[in-house]
Design a protein around this motif. Structure first.
Motif, PDB file in Angstrom:
ATOM      1  N   SER A 137       0.822  -1.203   0.000  1.00 51.15           N
ATOM      2  CA  SER A 137       0.000   0.000   0.000  1.00 51.15           C
ATOM      3  C   SER A 137       0.859   1.258   0.000  1.00 51.15           C
ATOM      4  CB  SER A 137      -0.910  -0.008   1.234  1.00 51.15           C
ATOM      5  OG  SER A 137      -1.520   1.247   1.425  1.00 51.15           O
ATOM      6  N   ALA A 138       0.360   2.302  -0.624  1.00 51.53           N
ATOM      7  CA  ALA A 138       1.051   3.593  -0.579  1.00 51.53           C
ATOM      8  C   ALA A 138       1.189   4.082   0.855  1.00 51.53           C
ATOM      9  CB  ALA A 138       0.298   4.617  -1.428  1.00 51.53           C
ATOM     10  N   ASP A 139       0.252   3.716   1.715  1.00 51.83           N
ATOM     11  CA  ASP A 139       0.317   4.120   3.121  1.00 51.83           C
ATOM     12  C   ASP A 139       1.504   3.502   3.848  1.00 51.83           C
ATOM     13  OD1 ASP A 139      -1.988   5.607   2.778  1.00 51.83           O
ATOM     14  OD2 ASP A 139      -3.312   3.991   3.482  1.00 51.83           O
ATOM     15  N   ASP A 140       2.064   2.415   3.292  1.00 55.24           N
ATOM     16  CA  ASP A 140       3.204   1.753   3.923  1.00 55.24           C
ATOM     17  C   ASP A 140       4.475   2.593   3.840  1.00 55.24           C
ATOM     18  OD1 ASP A 140       1.804  -0.548   4.678  1.00 55.24           O
ATOM     19  OD2 ASP A 140       2.081  -1.468   2.706  1.00 55.24           O
ATOM     20  N   ALA A 141       4.480   3.635   3.019  1.00 55.59           N
ATOM     21  CA  ALA A 141       5.691   4.426   2.804  1.00 55.59           C
ATOM     22  C   ALA A 141       6.215   5.051   4.090  1.00 55.59           C
ATOM     23  CB  ALA A 141       5.439   5.512   1.759  1.00 55.59           C
ATOM     24  N   THR A 142       5.331   5.333   5.045  1.00 57.20           N
ATOM     25  CA  THR A 142       5.749   6.014   6.268  1.00 57.20           C
ATOM     26  C   THR A 142       6.170   5.040   7.379  1.00 57.20           C
ATOM     27  OG1 THR A 142       3.450   6.093   7.033  1.00 57.20           O
ATOM     28  CG2 THR A 142       4.268   7.989   5.780  1.00 57.20           C
ATOM     29  N   ALA A 143       6.112   3.751   7.109  1.00 57.29           N
ATOM     30  CA  ALA A 143       6.458   2.748   8.121  1.00 57.29           C
ATOM     31  C   ALA A 143       7.932   2.382   8.032  1.00 57.29           C
ATOM     32  CB  ALA A 143       5.589   1.506   7.957  1.00 57.29           C
ATOM     33  N   PHE A 144       8.452   1.814   9.118  1.00 54.66           N
ATOM     34  CA  PHE A 144       9.837   1.382   9.179  1.00 54.66           C
ATOM     35  C   PHE A 144       9.924  -0.126   8.899  1.00 54.66           C
ATOM     36  CE2 PHE A 144       9.727   5.337  11.437  1.00 54.66           C
ATOM     37  CZ  PHE A 144      10.952   5.944  11.145  1.00 54.66           C
ATOM     38  N   PRO A 145      11.086  -0.625   8.480  1.00 56.61           N
ATOM     39  CA  PRO A 145      11.195  -2.020   8.051  1.00 56.61           C
ATOM     40  C   PRO A 145      10.707  -3.049   9.062  1.00 56.61           C
ATOM     41  CG  PRO A 145      13.132  -0.818   7.337  1.00 56.61           C
ATOM     42  CD  PRO A 145      12.328   0.122   8.196  1.00 56.61           C
ATOM     43  N   HIS A 146      10.887  -2.788  10.370  1.00 51.98           N
ATOM     44  CA  HIS A 146      10.512  -3.808  11.360  1.00 51.98           C
ATOM     45  C   HIS A 146       9.008  -4.043  11.420  1.00 51.98           C
ATOM     46  CE1 HIS A 146       9.731  -0.175  13.795  1.00 51.98           C
ATOM     47  NE2 HIS A 146       8.867  -0.941  14.454  1.00 51.98           N
ATOM     48  N   ARG A 147       8.224  -3.183  10.810  1.00 53.18           N
ATOM     49  CA  ARG A 147       6.769  -3.324  10.826  1.00 53.18           C
ATOM     50  C   ARG A 147       6.264  -4.354   9.812  1.00 53.18           C
ATOM     51  NH1 ARG A 147       3.928   1.062  12.845  1.00 53.18           N
ATOM     52  NH2 ARG A 147       2.112  -0.273  12.433  1.00 53.18           N
ATOM     53  N   PHE A 148       7.159  -4.861   8.990  1.00 49.46           N
ATOM     54  CA  PHE A 148       6.727  -5.720   7.891  1.00 49.46           C
ATOM     55  C   PHE A 148       7.164  -7.161   8.105  1.00 49.46           C
ATOM     56  CE2 PHE A 148       7.115  -1.422   6.276  1.00 49.46           C
ATOM     57  CZ  PHE A 148       5.924  -1.257   5.578  1.00 49.46           C
ATOM     58  N   SER A 149       6.450  -8.080   7.466  1.00 54.14           N
ATOM     59  CA  SER A 149       6.839  -9.485   7.467  1.00 54.14           C
ATOM     60  C   SER A 149       8.032  -9.689   6.538  1.00 54.14           C
ATOM     61  CB  SER A 149       5.674 -10.349   6.991  1.00 54.14           C
ATOM     62  OG  SER A 149       5.420 -10.121   5.606  1.00 54.14           O
ATOM     63  N   GLY A 150       8.627 -10.890   6.579  1.00 49.08           N
ATOM     64  CA  GLY A 150       9.765 -11.175   5.711  1.00 49.08           C
ATOM     65  C   GLY A 150       9.419 -11.043   4.237  1.00 49.08           C
ATOM     66  N   GLY A 151       8.248 -11.561   3.849  1.00 51.87           N
ATOM     67  CA  GLY A 151       7.842 -11.451   2.447  1.00 51.87           C
ATOM     68  C   GLY A 151       7.615 -10.012   2.024  1.00 51.87           C
TER      69      GLY A 151
END
Length: 267
Positions: A137-151
């Protein structure tokens, strides 16, 4: 068609005090052309990643030559990559280590967008466009890497690499750390994005079944040497080398499908 990447008789030998020299790559030659996906397959420790690192300038070749777009690839050491090598981008096995944990993912992709423009790129896509391109999502742009799963982190690493508008992508075991359900999906995504851009890709993996889905040609590596190469379906259906046959035989198939083509019947 001229090759993007031309590797001739590459030898990489490691020397350490008090130990015998170890030759990880023994006379490997390969090419990658625009719009082509070449799969390099082999077991862990066979020298695949050494080739990737040497092609990118992160390791120094002991013998042989590496040319990217007609220019010799220089060993970087502590130097910054020259502009003529920035058209070669990398996606590595562990996306968490390759992403800066202190910066948002959008800012990191934006760096690649800026690099592409500096090098004469013409894509109108922004960092958020690239996130959507890799099905985030475009909204993910403001998040930091640790907020995401490995995939998801691997998708971000792919977006960052492709946002630089590379002519060549080196993918070193980019899916091996992912769940099996994601591996083919991510590999297919990479292949589609690379082909859409007209770039070439060297896709390195130990998984011949996944490589078969995306590669135009396959090169099989064992103990530092290429033991078999050819068009994907030729290698898959008519493997010539015993090691290739062993790799194929180790691929699990659902009950009732029998053995893979090109292999001798089970005694």
């Amino acid at each position: 068609m001229s090759s993007l990447l031309q590797v001739d008789d590459l030898v990489v030998t490691y020397k350490s005090f008090g130990k015998e020299p170890f030759t990880a790559v023994k006379g490997v030659s390969l090419t990658v052309s625009p719009g082509e996906v070449v799969g390099l397959v082999g077991e862990s420790g066979c020298g695949k990643s050494t080739i990737a690192r040497t092609v990118c300038g992160l390791e120094s070749p002991s013998e042989g030559s590496i040319d990217f777009q007609g220019q010799s690839v220089k060993h970087l050491g502590m130097r910054k990559r020259a502009d003529d090598q920035l058209r070669m981008q990398m996606v590595f096995q562990d996306p968490f280590n390759s992403l800066n944990p202190r910066r948002t993912v959008g800012s990191q992709i934006a760096d690649s967008v800026a690099l592409a423009k500096r090098l004469g790129g013409t894509s109108p896509m922004s960092a958020t466009d690239w996130l959507e391109k890799v099905e985030l999502s475009a909204d993910d742009a403001t998040a930091f890497p640790h907020r995401f799963s490995g995939g998801q982190r691997q998708r971000i690493a792919i977006a960052r690499a492709l946002a630089a508008e590379p002519t060549l992508l080196i993918a070193d075991e980019p899916i091996s750390a992912l769940d099996a359900s994601l591996q083919a999906q991510i590999a297919d995504l990479m292949s589609r994005l690379v082909r859409d851009s007209g770039a070439g890709m060297l896709f390195i993996s130990h998984d011949l079944a996944v490589v078969r889905l995306i590669a135009d040609r396959i090169m099989v590596m064992k103990a530092g040497k290429i033991v078999e190469e050819g068009p994907t379906e030729q290698v898959w259906n008519h493997p010539q080398h015993e090691y290739t046959q062993t790799l194929l035989a180790s691929i699990p198939l659902p009950d009732g499908l029998g053995r893979l083509p090109g292999l001798a019947p089970t005694p």
